[in-house]
Design an enzyme around this catalytic site. Structure first.
Site, PDB file in Angstrom:
ATOM      1  N   THR A 172       5.432   0.308  -4.885  1.00 42.97           N
ATOM      2  CA  THR A 172       4.684  -0.076  -3.898  1.00 42.97           C
ATOM      3  C   THR A 172       3.717  -0.997  -4.271  1.00 42.97           C
ATOM      4  O   THR A 172       3.320  -2.171  -3.560  1.00 42.97           O
ATOM      5  CB  THR A 172       3.631   1.312  -3.316  1.00 42.97           C
ATOM      6  OG1 THR A 172       4.848   2.138  -3.018  1.00 42.97           O
ATOM      7  CG2 THR A 172       2.808   1.224  -2.492  1.00 42.97           C
ATOM      8  N   GLU A 196      -2.014   9.019  -5.084  1.00 45.79           N
ATOM      9  CA  GLU A 196      -1.543   7.717  -4.402  1.00 45.79           C
ATOM     10  C   GLU A 196      -2.276   6.388  -5.219  1.00 45.79           C
ATOM     11  O   GLU A 196      -1.539   5.476  -5.574  1.00 45.79           O
ATOM     12  CB  GLU A 196      -1.835   7.683  -3.069  1.00 45.79           C
ATOM     13  CG  GLU A 196      -0.907   8.529  -2.240  1.00 45.79           C
ATOM     14  CD  GLU A 196       0.450   8.238  -2.328  1.00 45.79           C
ATOM     15  OE1 GLU A 196       1.072   8.169  -3.398  1.00 45.79           O
ATOM     16  OE2 GLU A 196       1.218   7.947  -1.102  1.00 45.79           O
TER      17      GLU A 196
END
Ligand code: HSE
Length: 309
Positions: free
Chosen positions: A181, A128
């Site tokens: 993101t 991530e």
């Protein structure tokens, strides 16, 4: 066991009031991965289907997560990874989390489960970090643990799995515009007004309580976001119209899935979730934006093993 094939599910992070701390696991959409033991103590990626992604382990979220787990466990072999992407990158339903969590799960299984799924979370988070430049666990935790997960604390990491009521369904529309993101995090303020924090804390407590007591009305009232939605909504085409139409169609609540562009709604019962899906689709029918719709129950198990040998 030398080879394992898994289904690694998509997830909804934030769930409106739980920015960076709450996530839920989906059942009907996810990637498939095959991980094999190899002699050389390295990580290779031999096949990627569905989307164009880097093959070098150091530049791929699955590779980075695998390398960090290998460094920790120091096994006597390496691993080859095949990724069959069904979750589009940049969709807001945890594409990178599925790849990163899937890899560490598979490696752990192939090594005879030295770690619990909860203990795998920090390694999946490395993927991530590569994808979004932020070490958030609200997608990887529900992939690995299923259900809803709450990150009570990041330092030290403290993750709590929360069972969802049986009849809770998720509807997702993924309008196919790309939102990274990392970009969606840049539009967020660096500090939040006390008044907004108070509202968010109340809703967060309300949602958790509603999930534990199967109080659908309370779940619905609590699905409000003071932190991200006010800043990110304008990045998503037709967001306000879709939210309003979903609520009118009977959704308990509706918001941005992760950092978008997907929009999620929670409903009581599959029929309502389907109705919400139809209405969401209608909101995009007269645009030139393509979209996917997913209807799913909450996945209570997380990653599933499809085959092993
Ligand atoms: N909590 C993260 C964010 C999730 O909203 O930035 C990203 O999928």
């Amino acid at each position: 066991m030398n080879e394992i094939k898994i289904f690694s599910p998509a997830t909804v992070a934030n769930v409106s009031c739980g920015f960076d701390v709450l996530g839920l696991c989906l059942d009907t959409v996810g990637d498939e991965m095959i991980v094999k033991k190899i002699k050389n103590k390295k990580v290779t990626i031999s096949k990627i289907t569905g989307h164009d992604l880097p093959y070098e382990a150091e530049n791929n979220v699955a590779g980075v997560a695998a390398l960090s787990l290998m460094e920790y466990l120091n096994p006597n072999c390496g691993f080859d990874i095949e990724i069959h992407k069904k979750i589009k990158p940049g969709s807001g339903i945890g594409s990178s989390a599925a790849s990163a969590s899937g890899t560490v799960f598979a490696i752990n299984e192939l090594l005879g489960k030295p770690l619990t799924n909860k203990e795998l979370v920090p390694f999946a988070m490395k993927g991530e970090e590569l994808a979004s430049k932020a070490l958030h666990a609200d997608n990887v935790a529900p992939v690995l643990l299923g259900n809803f997960t709450l990150i009570r604390s990041y330092e030290p990491l403290d993750i709590i799995a929360i069972n969802a009521p049986n009849n809770l369904f998720v509807t997702i529309i993924h309008p196919q515009v790309a939102i990274k993101t990392s970009e969606a995090r840049k539009v967020m303020p660096t500090s939040i007004e006390l008044k907004k924090a108070i509202k968010q804390t109340g809703n967060m407590g309300g949602l958790i309580s509603g999930l534990f007591t199967s109080d659908y009305e309370l779940i619905g009232r609590s699905l409000q976001d003071e932190f991200a939605e006010p800043y990110r909504a304008s990045l998503i085409p037709n967001f306000n119209q879709t939210k309003q139409a979903s609520m009118e169609a009977g959704a308990l609540g509706c918001g941005i899935s992760g950092s978008g562009p997907s929009i999620f709604a929670l409903s009581k019962g599959k029929e309502t979730a389907q109705k919400v899906g139809n209405i969401m689709a209608k909101c995009f029918k007269n645009t030139d934006i393509e979209y996917d719709i997913h209807i799913s129950k909450i996945n209570t198990k997380g990653i599933k093993i499809l085959e092993s040998k």
